[in-house]
Design a protein around this motif. Structure first.
Motif, short mmCIF file in Angstrom:
data_model
loop_
_atom_site.label_atom_id
_atom_site.label_comp_id
_atom_site.label_asym_id
_atom_site.label_seq_id
_atom_site.Cartn_x
_atom_site.Cartn_y
_atom_site.Cartn_z
N CYS A 159 0.86 -1.19 0.00
CA CYS A 159 0.00 0.00 0.00
C CYS A 159 0.89 1.24 0.00
O CYS A 159 1.84 1.32 0.76
N SER A 160 0.54 2.22 -0.83
CA SER A 160 1.26 3.48 -0.84
C SER A 160 0.32 4.57 -1.34
O SER A 160 -0.55 4.30 -2.19
N PRO A 161 0.44 5.78 -0.82
CA PRO A 161 -0.52 6.83 -1.17
C PRO A 161 -0.54 7.15 -2.67
O PRO A 161 0.51 7.12 -3.33
N PRO A 162 -1.71 7.47 -3.20
CA PRO A 162 -1.80 7.91 -4.60
C PRO A 162 -1.15 9.28 -4.76
O PRO A 162 -1.20 10.11 -3.85
N GLN A 163 -0.55 9.51 -5.92
CA GLN A 163 0.13 10.77 -6.20
C GLN A 163 -0.57 11.48 -7.35
O GLN A 163 -0.76 10.89 -8.42
N ALA A 164 -0.93 12.74 -7.13
CA ALA A 164 -1.62 13.50 -8.16
C ALA A 164 -0.79 13.60 -9.43
O ALA A 164 -1.31 13.50 -10.55
N GLU A 165 0.52 13.78 -9.27
CA GLU A 165 1.37 13.97 -10.45
C GLU A 165 1.57 12.69 -11.24
O GLU A 165 2.09 12.72 -12.36
N PHE A 166 1.14 11.56 -10.68
CA PHE A 166 1.27 10.28 -11.40
C PHE A 166 -0.10 9.65 -11.66
O PHE A 166 -0.24 8.42 -11.66
N GLY A 167 -1.08 10.51 -11.83
CA GLY A 167 -2.40 10.04 -12.24
C GLY A 167 -3.14 9.24 -11.19
O GLY A 167 -3.96 8.39 -11.53
N GLY A 168 -2.85 9.49 -9.93
CA GLY A 168 -3.55 8.78 -8.86
C GLY A 168 -2.94 7.44 -8.51
O GLY A 168 -3.53 6.67 -7.74
N ARG A 169 -1.79 7.13 -9.04
CA ARG A 169 -1.09 5.91 -8.68
C ARG A 169 0.06 6.24 -7.72
O ARG A 169 0.52 7.39 -7.67
N PRO A 170 0.56 5.26 -6.98
CA PRO A 170 1.74 5.51 -6.16
C PRO A 170 2.93 5.92 -7.01
O PRO A 170 2.94 5.73 -8.24
N HIS A 171 3.94 6.46 -6.37
CA HIS A 171 5.14 6.89 -7.08
C HIS A 171 5.72 5.72 -7.90
O HIS A 171 5.74 4.58 -7.43
N PRO A 172 6.18 5.99 -9.12
CA PRO A 172 6.73 4.91 -9.96
C PRO A 172 7.85 4.13 -9.30
O PRO A 172 8.02 2.93 -9.58
N LEU A 173 8.64 4.76 -8.43
CA LEU A 173 9.70 4.03 -7.74
C LEU A 173 9.12 2.95 -6.82
O LEU A 173 9.70 1.87 -6.68
N ILE A 174 7.99 3.25 -6.20
CA ILE A 174 7.33 2.25 -5.36
C ILE A 174 6.84 1.09 -6.22
O ILE A 174 7.03 -0.08 -5.89
N LEU A 175 6.22 1.43 -7.34
CA LEU A 175 5.71 0.39 -8.24
C LEU A 175 6.85 -0.45 -8.81
O LEU A 175 6.74 -1.69 -8.90
N ALA A 176 7.94 0.20 -9.18
CA ALA A 176 9.07 -0.54 -9.75
C ALA A 176 9.69 -1.48 -8.72
O ALA A 176 10.05 -2.62 -9.04
N ALA A 177 9.83 -1.01 -7.49
CA ALA A 177 10.39 -1.86 -6.44
C ALA A 177 9.50 -3.08 -6.20
O ALA A 177 10.00 -4.20 -6.04
N ALA A 178 8.18 -2.85 -6.17
CA ALA A 178 7.27 -3.97 -5.99
C ALA A 178 7.41 -4.98 -7.12
O ALA A 178 7.47 -6.20 -6.89
N ALA A 179 7.48 -4.48 -8.35
CA ALA A 179 7.62 -5.37 -9.51
C ALA A 179 8.93 -6.14 -9.45
O ALA A 179 8.98 -7.34 -9.76
N LEU A 180 9.99 -5.46 -9.04
CA LEU A 180 11.31 -6.10 -8.95
C LEU A 180 11.29 -7.24 -7.93
O LEU A 180 12.00 -8.24 -8.09
N LEU A 181 10.46 -7.10 -6.90
CA LEU A 181 10.36 -8.11 -5.85
C LEU A 181 9.34 -9.20 -6.18
O LEU A 181 9.15 -10.13 -5.41
N GLY A 182 8.66 -9.05 -7.32
CA GLY A 182 7.68 -10.05 -7.70
C GLY A 182 6.33 -9.88 -7.03
O GLY A 182 5.51 -10.80 -7.04
N VAL A 183 6.07 -8.69 -6.48
CA VAL A 183 4.77 -8.40 -5.87
C VAL A 183 3.84 -7.88 -6.95
O VAL A 183 4.15 -6.89 -7.63
N ASP A 184 2.70 -8.52 -7.12
CA ASP A 184 1.79 -8.11 -8.20
C ASP A 184 0.52 -7.43 -7.68
O ASP A 184 -0.35 -7.06 -8.47
N GLU A 185 0.42 -7.26 -6.36
CA GLU A 185 -0.75 -6.58 -5.80
C GLU A 185 -0.31 -5.32 -5.07
O GLU A 185 0.34 -5.38 -4.02
N VAL A 186 -0.65 -4.18 -5.65
CA VAL A 186 -0.33 -2.88 -5.06
C VAL A 186 -1.61 -2.06 -5.00
O VAL A 186 -2.35 -2.00 -5.99
N TRP A 187 -1.86 -1.43 -3.85
CA TRP A 187 -3.03 -0.59 -3.68
C TRP A 187 -2.63 0.87 -3.61
O TRP A 187 -1.67 1.22 -2.89
#
Length: 442
Positions: A159-187
Motif C-alpha cells: 500500500c502506498s498513497p496515490p500521487q496527483a502527479e502520477f495520475g492517482g497511482r503511487p510513485h513509480p519508484l514504489i511500483l518498480a520496487a514492488a515489480a522487482l520483488l515479484g509483488v503483483d498486488e499494489v493498492w
C-alpha cells in the motif's frame, strides 16, 4: 544548533534520565480520535470512503484502488538502470540476512510417549505500507517485502498513497520496487484509510475483491500509527513507529565530519526527526557544531534539517566516560545507534537497547537504510527497550502441538487433577479422568 545537557558530574537514575533525554513529543492518543471517523467510514463504506479520503488528503481520486499489472511493468521498464542496480543489491543483501532468520520446527520429548512440537507457521496475508510524504521510499518496500517472502507468506499487498502527479497511482519508484520483488498486488491508498482498508477489505470500483490482511507492517506518519493502534487486535502490527532518530556514542577519537554527516542524514527525513550525540569530549561536540553549520548550509533540505537539529528532540549529551555514555544510550534506546569510539566493536557488545547498532567509522546509518542487509524498519521512541525491528519473525507464529499417549497422560494425570482442584476448576481434572472411565489412572 544542538542544545546541550551536561551529565559529566553524574548520570541520574534510569527514570530521571529517561525524562530528561531529548525526545520527539508525539501525542498518538490525540490523533486517535481524529482517525476513528476515517476507520469507521472505511469499515462501513469500504472503497468509496477510502477514495473520498484520498481526494481530501492526497488531492487526487484514483480510478481504482488496485494498481493494474501493466502500470507495474511500465514503472519497472522505466526505472533508471543505476537505481535498479542499487535496488537489486539491496534486495540481494536483505535476502541473505533474512534467510538466516528462518526458524525450524522443533520437537521435544517431554516423557516417553509425550511430545511438544513448536511449529513456525507464516501468517496467510500481509499488508506492507510504503509512505509517500516528504520523500519516496522504495527501500521501505524492500525492507517489508523481503522478510515476509522469506517467512513464506503467501499473500502480499503493498500500500502506498496515490500521487496527483502520477495520475492517482503511487510513485513509480514504489511500483518498480514492488515489480522487482515479484509483488503483483499494489493498492493506491495511504494514511489511516489504508490501514483500515487493509484490516476490513472491500470491493474495488471494478468489482474486484480486496481481501483483508492478517498483519500490517511498515512505517508511516502519525495518522498511520494511530490507525494501527486503533485496529490492533483485528490485525497484527509490527510497531507504532514514530519519527526517525539517531544517537551517536562517540569519544575524542571520532571524526566530527562523520558524526555531523550522520546526524544530518537522519534529520533530513523530517522536521521532527531526532539527532542525538552522546560524547565524552566537549572538543568533539564543539567541532561537530562547526561541521553542522557548514554541512546544513550546503545540503538540499536545509530548512527541514535545521528545524530537526534545533528542536527539543535533538541535542548533545556530555558524559564523563564511555561507560556513562552506555547508560545514557541504553536509557534512550535509539532506533539507530552508532558507536564511534576507540574499541567500537567491544563497546557495541555492551549495548542493551537499540533498534540497530552501527559499529565504527565505516558503518553509517545510511548504509543500513539501503544496502547493509539489515532491516531499517525499527522501533522508535524508546521502544527498543522492549521491541525488535522488522524481521522474518514478524510474519511467523509459533504453534505448540501437544501429542501424548494414554500411558503418558496417565503418568501425569494426578498432577493435573491436583492443580485443577487447587485452582477450583474441577472440570479440568475431570477432563483427564474421563479418559480413564473417571477412575484414577494407574
Amino acid at each position: 544548533m544542538l542544545s546541550r545537557i551536561d551529565l559529566r558530574d553524574a548520570v541520574p537514575a534510569p527514570a530521571a534520565l529517561r525524562a530528561m533525554l531529548p525526545r520527539a513529543a508525539v501525542d498518538i492518543d490525540a490523533v486517535v480520535e481524529r482517525v476513528r471517523p476515517v476507520i469507521d467510514a472505511v469499515r462501513e463504506r469500504g472503497v468509496d470512503a477510502a477514495l473520498e479520503y484520498a481526494e481530501q488528503f492526497d488531492r487526487v481520486r484514483p480510478a481504482s484502488v488496485h494498481v493494474p499489472a501493466d502500470a507495474l511493468a511500465e514503472a519497472l521498464a522505466g526505472l533508471d538502470p543505476e537505481v535498479r542496480a542499487a535496488l537489486e543489491t539491496s534486495i540481494d543483501r536483505a535476502r541473505t540476512v533474512h534467510a538466516d532468520q528462518r526458524r525450524v520446527d522443533t520437537t521435544t520429548q517431554v516423557v516417553p510417549g509425550g511430545t511438544v512440537t513448536e511449529r513456525w507457521v507464516p501468517v496467510t496475508r500481509v499488508g506492507l505500507y510504503a509512505p509517500g510524504g516528504l520523500a519516496v521510499y522504495p527501500s521501505s518496500v524492500v525492507m517489508n517485502v523481503v522478510p515476509a517472502q522469506e517467512a513464506g507468506v503467501e499473500g502480499l499487498v503493498v500500500c502506498s498513497p496515490p500521487q496527483a502527479e502520477f495520475g492517482g497511482r503511487p510513485h513509480p519508484l514504489i511500483l518498480a520496487a514492488a515489480a522487482l520483488l515479484g509483488v503483483d498486488e499494489v493498492w493506491a491508498v495511504g494514511g489511516a484509510q489504508a490501514v483500515a482498508l487493509l484490516a476490513y477489505g472491500g470491493v474495488d470500483t471494478d468489482g474486484t475483491p480486496l481481501e483483508p490482511v492478517d498483519v500490517v507492517t511498515g512505517p508511516g506518519n502519525v495518522y498511520v500509527t494511530a490507525a494501527k493502534r486503533v485496529l490492533r487486535g483485528r490485525i497484527g502490527i509490527d510497531s507504532e513507529a514514530g519519527t526517525t532518530e539517531i544517537a551517536v556514542l562517540a569519544d575524542a577519537s571520532a571524526d566530527p565530519v562523520h558524526v555531523a554527516a550522520d546526524l544530518v542524514s537522519q534529520a533530513e527525513h523530517d522536521p521532527a526527526a531526532a539527532s542525538v550525540l552522546v560524547t565524552t569530549s566537549p572538543e568533539l561536540a564543539d567541532a561537530v557544531d562547526v561541521e553542522l553549520a557548514t554541512q546544513v548550509a550546503t545540503t538540499k533540505h536545509t530548512e527541514r534539517i535545521r528545524t530537526a537539529l534545533s528542536g527539543p528532540q535533538s541535542g548533545v549529551i556530555l558524559v564523563a566516560s564511555v561507560e556513562d555514555g552506555l547508560q545514557v544510550v541504553d536509557a534512550y534506546a535509539a532506533e539507530h545507534l552508532e558507536i564511534q569510539t576507540t574499541d567500537a566493536r567491544e563497546v557495541a557488545t555492551r549495548v542493551r537497547n537499540a533498534g540497530a547498532v552501527f559499529v565504527g567509522p565505516h558503518s553509517p546509518v545510511s548504509l543500513g537504510d539501503y544496502c547493509a542487509g539489515s532491516n531499517h524498519v525499527l522501533p522508535t521512541g524508546g521502544c527498543a527497550r522492549h521491541s525488535s525491528g522488522l524481521s522474518v519473525q514478524t510474519f511467523l507464529r509459533g504453534i505448540h502441538v501437544v501429542d501424548y499417549s494414554a500411558e503418558a497422560l496417565a503418568e501425569v494425570a494426578d498432577r493435573v487433577v491436583a492443580l485443577a482442584d487447587a485452582e477450583d476448576l474441577p472440570a479440568h481434572g475431570q477432563a483427564v479422568t474421563a479418559r480413564f472411565g473417571n477412575r484414577k489412572p494407574v
